[in-house]
Design an enzyme around this catalytic site. Structure first.
Site, PDB file in Angstrom:
ATOM      1  N   ASP A  50     122.037 -56.032 -29.238  1.00 21.22           N
ATOM      2  CA  ASP A  50     123.588 -55.325 -29.530  1.00 21.22           C
ATOM      3  C   ASP A  50     122.332 -53.959 -29.733  1.00 21.22           C
ATOM      4  O   ASP A  50     121.251 -54.276 -30.337  1.00 21.22           O
ATOM      5  CB  ASP A  50     123.397 -55.292 -31.324  1.00 21.22           C
ATOM      6  N   THR A  86     130.639 -52.170 -30.799  1.00 16.17           N
ATOM      7  CA  THR A  86     129.881 -53.587 -30.470  1.00 16.17           C
ATOM      8  C   THR A  86     131.190 -54.916 -30.394  1.00 16.17           C
ATOM      9  O   THR A  86     131.126 -54.898 -29.257  1.00 16.17           O
ATOM     10  CB  THR A  86     129.676 -53.723 -32.353  1.00 16.17           C
ATOM     11  N   ASN A 107     136.057 -52.210 -34.574  1.00 20.85           N
ATOM     12  CA  ASN A 107     135.392 -53.159 -34.862  1.00 20.85           C
ATOM     13  C   ASN A 107     136.812 -54.107 -36.523  1.00 20.85           C
ATOM     14  O   ASN A 107     137.139 -54.692 -36.777  1.00 20.85           O
ATOM     15  CB  ASN A 107     134.265 -53.273 -35.522  1.00 20.85           C
ATOM     16  N   TYR A 169     128.421 -66.221 -35.357  1.00 21.44           N
ATOM     17  CA  TYR A 169     127.566 -65.187 -36.032  1.00 21.44           C
ATOM     18  C   TYR A 169     127.087 -66.330 -37.702  1.00 21.44           C
ATOM     19  O   TYR A 169     127.190 -65.873 -38.320  1.00 21.44           O
ATOM     20  CB  TYR A 169     128.109 -64.130 -35.764  1.00 21.44           C
ATOM     21  N   ASP A 204     120.387 -52.615 -33.156  1.00 24.39           N
ATOM     22  CA  ASP A 204     121.613 -52.042 -33.291  1.00 24.39           C
ATOM     23  C   ASP A 204     121.208 -51.964 -35.465  1.00 24.39           C
ATOM     24  O   ASP A 204     121.386 -50.568 -35.939  1.00 24.39           O
ATOM     25  CB  ASP A 204     123.012 -53.088 -34.128  1.00 24.39           C
ATOM     26  N   HIS A 208     120.944 -48.058 -36.611  1.00 28.05           N
ATOM     27  CA  HIS A 208     122.149 -48.072 -38.277  1.00 28.05           C
ATOM     28  C   HIS A 208     121.271 -46.898 -39.893  1.00 28.05           C
ATOM     29  O   HIS A 208     121.210 -45.942 -40.511  1.00 28.05           O
ATOM     30  CB  HIS A 208     123.147 -48.923 -38.594  1.00 28.05           C
ATOM     31  N   ASP A 251     125.351 -53.334 -25.432  1.00 29.03           N
ATOM     32  CA  ASP A 251     126.462 -52.873 -25.735  1.00 29.03           C
ATOM     33  C   ASP A 251     126.943 -51.135 -25.499  1.00 29.03           C
ATOM     34  O   ASP A 251     127.874 -51.157 -25.546  1.00 29.03           O
ATOM     35  CB  ASP A 251     127.372 -53.817 -26.982  1.00 29.03           C
ATOM     36  N   HIS A 252     126.463 -50.678 -26.073  1.00 25.29           N
ATOM     37  CA  HIS A 252     126.545 -49.672 -26.587  1.00 25.29           C
ATOM     38  C   HIS A 252     125.198 -48.818 -26.896  1.00 25.29           C
ATOM     39  O   HIS A 252     123.877 -49.350 -27.045  1.00 25.29           O
ATOM     40  CB  HIS A 252     127.119 -49.389 -27.717  1.00 25.29           C
ATOM     41  N   HIS A 351     127.034 -44.940 -33.445  1.00 31.22           N
ATOM     42  CA  HIS A 351     127.995 -45.403 -31.687  1.00 31.22           C
ATOM     43  C   HIS A 351     129.159 -45.110 -31.937  1.00 31.22           C
ATOM     44  O   HIS A 351     130.202 -45.342 -33.043  1.00 31.22           O
ATOM     45  CB  HIS A 351     127.532 -46.458 -31.360  1.00 31.22           C
TER      46      HIS A 351
END
Length: 451
Positions: A50, A86, A107, A169, A204, A208, A251-252, A351
């Site tokens: 991620d 995401t 999200n 998850y 990710d 953040h 993903d980004h 993002h």
């Protein structure tokens, strides 16, 4: 005494012969079971990290990933879908569809009743006709089985089918333990998987919290690399290298946020004039009945004055985003411009911006018996990975209820000519196996102690 000794010796000999025979049988049967415990189909393993920016590979923290990209297929970037969030992008890669078809607009998203919903069955089931790639694999039959590790939306049924193996998850689960679990799936004695989709939440999460250029992110890049090493080592340990086609992607991207450039909606709109869903930099607004014109006027005035964000009515949303076309799209869509952000989140980096922004692009590399060697291409579309995997697996696309947006036209160029046919005849050189063999000493030297 002699008779007793002979009898005792005979029993001992018989016992020894029985043990030896049993051991030989175990070896033969056990070996056969080991061989049979690998899918007869090509194996595809997709590892997703991620928020891994394409330029992270240039920071000198990921030597294994660098070597993989040199030996296999490497892109300058992977073009993702809008918004560059995401859940949106992982589900687009899983379904081969843009957001306006699968309905995961962020999200979080508004449902048909105007409620803002988060991660749930409802979020991922706007469209009952979608068929995630792991579902299509299962529906294709002939011994095909899927394993999905923490991928967005994996724990739900689609078309009344679930993956053979899945793990929801759980960020507390050590990364090596996740890999060990997937190896059990790949070598399961009765239902070995031929398709693995696997998710990791870094870099990710730390991006953040601490920013793109932080020491914490540098540490996570090292963690990503030793995790890839560990995965390769386990593939080799379980004799899976010969058939495995490995894809590593994200993903980004990610960009640092300047708190001096925050957009405060509280200074623009009356809190009672709207209901908000989503998160910076993309906000969905449902306007309060009777206050629509005033709210829209205040927003457009602020847009023209600040020049830090855009305001779109439903019919004004850019077509290139493939976002419009679902009843989950509400009255207005607000999109911040880089490097600005709305003040709804307390983060150092973020993002979600326009997918044309280079900072939002994702990462992609691939290596294995079906992929070209030492091949570089400018970019690929992330939705096309669906078509690529379905082709590699020779899945039964007649099982699809709704045609995906994914296309083979461009992405098929990363495969060797006649690769699938040659693979079936065991004539294809395996560059993943070659890579591990070539770098075995280096790979086995570094221990993946991530957790």
């Amino acid at each position: 005494m002699s008779a007793k000794l002979t009898c005792s010796f005979g029993r001992t000999l018989t016992l020894k012969m029985t043990i030896v025979f049993s051991w030989v049988v175990w070896l033969l049967v056990g070996y056969q079971q080991h061989v049979d415990a690998i899918s007869k189909h090509p194996i595809v393993c997709v590892l997703a990290f991620d928020g891994f920016r394409p330029d992270y590979i240039l920071r000198g923290q990921t030597p294994t990933l660098e070597r993989l990209s040199r030996e296999g297929v490497h892109t300058q970037f992977l073009k993702n879908v809008f918004p560059t969030k995401t859940f949106v992008n992982f589900f687009s890669m899983a379904t081969g569809m843009y957001a306006h078809k699968h309905g995961v607009l962020g999200n979080t998203a508004f449902n048909k009743d105007g409620q803002c919903i988060g991660y749930s069955y409802e979020l991922f089931h706007y469209n009952s006709s979608i068929t995630p790639i792991w579902t299509l694999n299962e529906l294709s039959g002939e011994g095909r089985h899927s394993g999905v590790m923490m991928w967005a939306g994996e724990q739900y049924e689609y078309r009344n089918v679930t993956p053979t193996f899945s793990q929801e998850y759980n960020e507390t689960m050590p990364w090596n333990d996740r890999i060990d679990m997937t190896m059990e799936w790949l070598t399961h004695k009765s239902t070995p998987i031929n398709l693995l989709y696997m998710y990791f939440e870094q870099p990710d999460s730390d991006s953040h919290k601490y920013g793109v250029n932080s020491k914490n992110v540098t540490k996570q890049l090292k963690r990503v690399d030793v995790t890839i090493e560990y995965f390769l080592r386990q593939l080799s340990k379980h004799d899976l290298m010969e058939k495995t086609n490995l894809i590593i992607l994200s993903d980004h991207g990610m960009v640092d946020i300047d708190y001096d450039k925050m957009i405060d909606l509280r200074k623009i709109l009356d809190p009672g004039s709207y209901t908000m869903c989503g998160g910076s930099p993309v906000l969905q607004l449902q306007l309060t009945q009777g206050l629509e014109e005033e709210a829209y006027r205040n927003l457009t005035n602020a847009r023209d004055q600040l020049k830090t964000f855009e305001v779109y009515k439903k019919n004004e949303i850019p077509k290139r985003w493939n976002y419009m076309g679902t009843n989950r799209v509400t009255d207005l869509l607000l999109v911040a411009k880089l490097p600005y952000a709305f003040n709804d989140e307390n983060v150092k980096a973020d993002h979600g911006y326009d997918n044309a922004e280079p900072d939002m692009h994702a990462y992609f590399t691939a290596i294995g018996p079906l992929f070209k060697e030492k091949f570089s291409i400018k970019h690929l579309q992330n939705i096309d990975i669906y078509a690529l995997v379905a082709y590699i697996m020779q899945m039964d696309t007649a099982k699809l209820v709704m045609k995906p947006d994914a296309s083979l036209a461009h992405i098929i160029t990363i495969l060797k000519s006649g690769a699938w046919e040659n693979f079936q005849n065991h004539h294809t050189q395996n560059n993943l196996k070659y890579f591990v063999s070539k770098h075995r000493r280096r790979i086995h030297k570094r221990e993946a102690t991530v957790g």
